[in-house]
Design an enzyme around this catalytic site. Sequence first.
Site, PDB file in Angstrom:
ATOM      1  CB  THR A  52      -0.832   0.141   1.321  1.00 18.74           C
ATOM      2  OG1 THR A  52      -0.036   0.371   2.262  1.00 18.74           O
ATOM      3  CG2 THR A  52      -1.880  -0.988   1.451  1.00 18.74           C
ATOM      4  CG  ASP A  53       1.011   5.975  -1.039  1.00 19.49           C
ATOM      5  OD1 ASP A  53       1.815   6.332  -0.108  1.00 19.49           O
ATOM      6  OD2 ASP A  53       0.815   6.697  -1.944  1.00 19.49           O
ATOM      7  CD1 TRP A  54       4.277   5.553   5.471  1.00 16.19           C
ATOM      8  CD2 TRP A  54       4.273   4.144   3.516  1.00 16.19           C
ATOM      9  NE1 TRP A  54       5.467   4.532   5.344  1.00 16.19           N
ATOM     10  CE2 TRP A  54       5.422   3.774   4.027  1.00 16.19           C
ATOM     11  CE3 TRP A  54       4.083   3.270   2.204  1.00 16.19           C
ATOM     12  CZ2 TRP A  54       6.554   2.875   3.819  1.00 16.19           C
ATOM     13  CZ3 TRP A  54       4.989   2.714   1.848  1.00 16.19           C
ATOM     14  CH2 TRP A  54       6.144   2.299   2.550  1.00 16.19           C
ATOM     15  CG  PHE A  55      -1.603   5.800   7.173  1.00 15.74           C
ATOM     16  CD1 PHE A  55      -1.332   5.384   8.258  1.00 15.74           C
ATOM     17  CD2 PHE A  55      -0.205   6.634   7.052  1.00 15.74           C
ATOM     18  CE1 PHE A  55      -0.467   5.122   9.356  1.00 15.74           C
ATOM     19  CE2 PHE A  55       0.710   7.052   8.042  1.00 15.74           C
ATOM     20  CZ  PHE A  55       0.655   6.365   9.118  1.00 15.74           C
ATOM     21  CB  ALA A  56      -3.166   3.508   0.670  1.00  8.53           C
TER      22      ALA A  56
END
Length: 801
Positions: free
Chosen positions: A289-293
């Site tokens: 994931t992108d960060w916190f996605a």
Amino acid sequence: MVLTRQVAVAAAILASVGLTGAQNTTNISSDTFFYGQSPPVYPAPIAKGTGDWAQAYAKAAAFVAKLTLEEKNNLTYGITPENGCSGIIPPIERLGFAGMCLQDAGNGVRNTDFVSSFASGIHVGASWNKTLAYDRANAMGNEFKKKGVHIALGPVVGPLGRLATGGRDWEGTSNDPYLAGAMAGETVKGIQDAGVMTSLKHFVGNEQELYRNPGVDSENHYVESISSNIDDKTMHELYLWPFADGVHAGTANIMCSYNRLNNSHSCANSKVLNGLLKTELGFQGFVVTDWFAQHSGTAAALAGLDMAMPDGQSFWGANFTEAYLNGSVPESRLDDMATRIIAAWYKLGQDSPSYPTPGIGMPANLSEPHTIIDARDPASRSTLYEGAIEGHVLVKNENKALPLKSPKLLAVFGYDAPAPPQYMPNGNSLLTNPFTTGYESAFNQLSLAFSSTEIDWPSQLQIASNGTYSVGSGSGANSGPYLSAPLDALQQRAMKDGSVVYWDSALQPGLAGLYEAADACLVFINAFASEGMDRPGLHDDYSDNIVQTVASTCSNTIVVIHNAGVRLVDQWIDHPNVTALIFAHLPGQDSGNSLVDLLYGDAVPSGKLPYSVPKNESDFANMLRHSYAVPPYAYFPQSDFTEGVYIDYRAFDAHNVTPRYEFGFGLSYTTFSYSKLAISIVKGARTGTYPTGAIQEGGQVDLWSNIASVSAVIKNTGSVTGAEVAQLYIGIPGGPVRQLRGFEKVRIKPGQEATVSFDVTRRDLSEWDVGAQKWKLQSGVYNIYVGASSRNLPLVGTLRI
């Protein structure tokens, strides 16, 4: 069938809480996208370790077989880093797995010291130099490795650049998928040849920063992330294209994006991850994931997500083992997730005892005492310098104003000339105005508050006004060991040759007496861009006023723009005293040194624009402004990509719009001529309608087979040695008038010739057949163009299939 927007929104609500798709295990990967709907594709493909992945997969399978359920699960999500890494996978010490460090960014190692600041993505795209792209990437990869990084979070091909004001366009190389894909492929090879995994990002449709993440508006309403609604043909021919190049080059990792794609979160979109990436493109690596996605647990795992960052405990974590124990997620899916991750670790040789300790050069706090690990290599100095040189694009040079001819007095104007007075330019410190800290949150709040209107942004927000701009802002930025600012480099040159440099870097120049006395007036302005916010516009009044003020008196006004994207110039470009213009992009640490060498003729400009520069904002139409959330979908913002493949030069060609400077344009201090176009079908090439080969990395293997060959002769007709970028465009029947399908950069001495050759693959000549769900090679006549830019194509011929 057509899904109504209301149903799509309802589906998005369910998907956002992880209640759709998990129960439907029917494989319908042949279904296509249409606006607002992303069809389910299940189950997630289990990677087999084909091609050169075979040995790594054999080792990984044996490794994973020794893991407990908890250890497998722990491989799939990050834990809060205690060092400077952006993300950490913990070690499994009993099996010799030291863990993984994931770290930004696309132009050098972020959040550490004793590393280099390379030219940014847009600068690399403007170089049109594939060899340089590889060398830059390999040098960066070596620095990442020395710092104990396993996964470099780049390169960027999404955003592709559909939105001219996109805040992260500068991180990518071009808004043309062919150019972006070619540079991405070289970057993947360069970094991974150094033993570091690339994380090709952001997959897919991440074309604006506004509403990129879910949030809460000023009235405490939950607002979803933007849904990029892309049809199947556009997806394949535009946005998926450069990702296919990166997968074909062997990228070990793909990062899924923040946005929703046809109303399904990209990191839990089974059509995108299971269907397009892991089935159609044959991707053997793992998805992070992108960060916190990550916005769901079971649903994301079933949809093809393999790793959550930076801390996946909220959705996965220790409690997620229950999902495997109760059968919600088959353990075969977990095994595949773990195997993909460990196979990539083996494939890059990161199991070697000599690989540096994870994050060893990434101190949690640079201000505290820490062990210095100097990752720089003296051998990369030439790559840093040449990378800075070749991304400058000269677009105007009246009366041979450049190169400078032994000037006695230079007058320098503009806020972009000196070094920043307070901070080393690591991107975020360049933000001046409300976004110095917490910039993304501040921007989102403002954006949400004005979500139904066009915001009248102050023009100050369009510039970095506290010093020269060498790198864009956000997670793509980093700090080098020094910054060569233009004013500093010009003073050093003056000291060397005995000339004089005076300067006035105020926003409102006041030293009018300099204008007439100077041999040349250099005006430095910039165009700012950052992750977390889209650009307010394509020019600003402050900067334009500086140029106009100087040009009103100085008869030899030379403008240099450090631009993080398209920048309009028609407010002053036709002024008779504006004699030269350079789009200087974002050169990294050698910004001033490289520019001065170009200004004085010690180096010859060779860059070309990786985008078009229009005359007016209106020329971009819907490619200018980001999509807002408007009733009745205010809490589920939608962005319909109704223009299809017609962005940038494709759109200008289709609508007969004349740009100020076309895609691929750039001047030199010499001139070139084109002749002897030759076009031929490759002997033995199979020209059936559809590919028949097995799926390997990047798609069916025969998509990459050469069908035709095109060559031309380039002659240097000027008086100095220079490099020319020869460009091949093809008119595919039924598609845009012309599309870039090849480029070669050659250095030629005066009076000499060079032959450039282009290999044309089946993929280059094909269109996406939505019904057949394959790339279709049509029978008929293809127009072939070769020349110096998308609108300067002196050689024209045809290819008959």
